[in-house]
Design a protein around this motif. Sequence first.
Motif, PDB file in Angstrom:
ATOM      1  N   HIS A   1      32.169  51.169  74.514  1.00  0.00           N
ATOM      2  CA  HIS A   1      32.361  50.278  73.366  1.00  0.00           C
ATOM      3  C   HIS A   1      33.176  49.062  73.740  1.00  0.00           C
ATOM      4  O   HIS A   1      33.854  48.474  72.910  1.00  0.00           O
TER       5      HIS A   1
ATOM      6  N   ILE B   1      29.527  35.766  70.179  1.00  0.00           N
ATOM      7  CA  ILE B   1      30.300  35.318  71.337  1.00  0.00           C
ATOM      8  C   ILE B   1      30.775  33.907  71.025  1.00  0.00           C
ATOM      9  O   ILE B   1      30.085  33.162  70.326  1.00  0.00           O
TER      10      ILE B   1
ATOM     11  N   PRO C   1      39.721  43.362  70.555  1.00  0.00           N
ATOM     12  CA  PRO C   1      41.020  43.773  69.985  1.00  0.00           C
ATOM     13  C   PRO C   1      41.862  42.597  69.506  1.00  0.00           C
ATOM     14  O   PRO C   1      42.589  42.722  68.513  1.00  0.00           O
TER      15      PRO C   1
ATOM     16  N   THR D   1      30.133  43.343  68.497  1.00  0.00           N
ATOM     17  CA  THR D   1      28.752  43.797  68.651  1.00  0.00           C
ATOM     18  C   THR D   1      28.486  44.919  67.672  1.00  0.00           C
ATOM     19  O   THR D   1      29.377  45.747  67.432  1.00  0.00           O
TER      20      THR D   1
ATOM     21  N   ARG E   1      40.164  41.620  66.112  1.00  0.00           N
ATOM     22  CA  ARG E   1      39.709  42.686  65.234  1.00  0.00           C
ATOM     23  C   ARG E   1      40.261  42.575  63.816  1.00  0.00           C
ATOM     24  O   ARG E   1      39.561  42.855  62.842  1.00  0.00           O
TER      25      ARG E   1
ATOM     26  N   TRP F   1      33.074  45.310  75.596  1.00  0.00           N
ATOM     27  CA  TRP F   1      32.257  44.227  76.125  1.00  0.00           C
ATOM     28  C   TRP F   1      33.183  43.072  76.499  1.00  0.00           C
ATOM     29  O   TRP F   1      33.798  42.476  75.634  1.00  0.00           O
TER      30      TRP F   1
ATOM     31  N   PHE G   1      33.699  39.539  79.170  1.00  0.00           N
ATOM     32  CA  PHE G   1      33.249  38.611  80.199  1.00  0.00           C
ATOM     33  C   PHE G   1      34.353  38.427  81.241  1.00  0.00           C
ATOM     34  O   PHE G   1      35.541  38.487  80.925  1.00  0.00           O
TER      35      PHE G   1
ATOM     36  N   TYR H   1      33.711  37.574  73.991  1.00  0.00           N
ATOM     37  CA  TYR H   1      32.953  38.418  73.083  1.00  0.00           C
ATOM     38  C   TYR H   1      33.779  38.666  71.829  1.00  0.00           C
ATOM     39  O   TYR H   1      34.931  39.063  71.916  1.00  0.00           O
TER      40      TYR H   1
ATOM     41  N   ILE I   1      30.017  48.612  66.900  1.00  0.00           N
ATOM     42  CA  ILE I   1      30.395  49.451  68.030  1.00  0.00           C
ATOM     43  C   ILE I   1      31.477  48.820  68.879  1.00  0.00           C
ATOM     44  O   ILE I   1      32.076  49.472  69.712  1.00  0.00           O
ATOM     45  N   TYR I   2      31.729  47.528  68.702  1.00  0.00           N
ATOM     46  CA  TYR I   2      32.769  46.874  69.472  1.00  0.00           C
ATOM     47  C   TYR I   2      33.285  45.669  68.729  1.00  0.00           C
ATOM     48  O   TYR I   2      32.514  44.891  68.172  1.00  0.00           O
TER      49      TYR I   2
END
Lengths: 107, 119
Positions: free
Chosen positions: A94, B39, B63, B52, B66, A96, A98, B49, B59-60
């Motif tokens: 979970h 993104i 942090p 997602t 968030r 992602w 870059f 990012y 799912i993501y």
Amino acid sequence: DVQVTQSPSVMSASVGDRVTITCRASRDIRNELAWFQQKSGKVPKCLIYAASNLQSGVPSRFSGSAAGTEFTLTISSLQPEDFATYYCLQHNDHSWTFGRGTKVDIK
Amino acid sequence: QVQLRESGPGLVEPSATLSLTCSVSGAFVNSNRLYWGWIRQSPGKGLEYIGTFFNSASIYSNPSLRSRATMSIDTSKNQFSLEMTSVTAADTAVYYCATQNWNLEENYWGQGILVTVSS
């Protein structure tokens, strides 16, 4: 979250040079890493997926490899159209993230 | 061919909420095969990012964003959205929406939209 350390941040190279860019993950991410190319003002383009698979239409001078948590993008013979910024993207679990990018400019 | 297009205001005032929408054609946002995400790229900086989601569930999410960023989907319009609250100048960026399959063999991006945070 997984951290990725991309190096170098900038490199100067000449047409015909072999270029290598590296991303190191902070833990095992299997082969869940892709490489992107971004030219100035353009949308990033995926070159390599699953660490070593060439996207359709991408020249064969681009290749990717993996050894443990270290991933490498290689351009075997740099062409004028390859001067750009390159990013790795890890998409394991979970998380992602870059890499910080590698700008390849003209020596 | 999957196509994505971002839309929303190009200028947002500091402390306001940034709202962007990604319109999708050629695929369905409730697909159980594709991941959908946002993104961003601040001027002269790298790619970041934001978040997602997959199969209509997040799912993501980054942090660092968030607490301020919320993603949602509208299956009736085949769109997904991003809301980011309490924006500052540091949120000035080109925002991209994108979709990919599990290993990124399929990978599509919108053209991006520049959002400037300024009064």
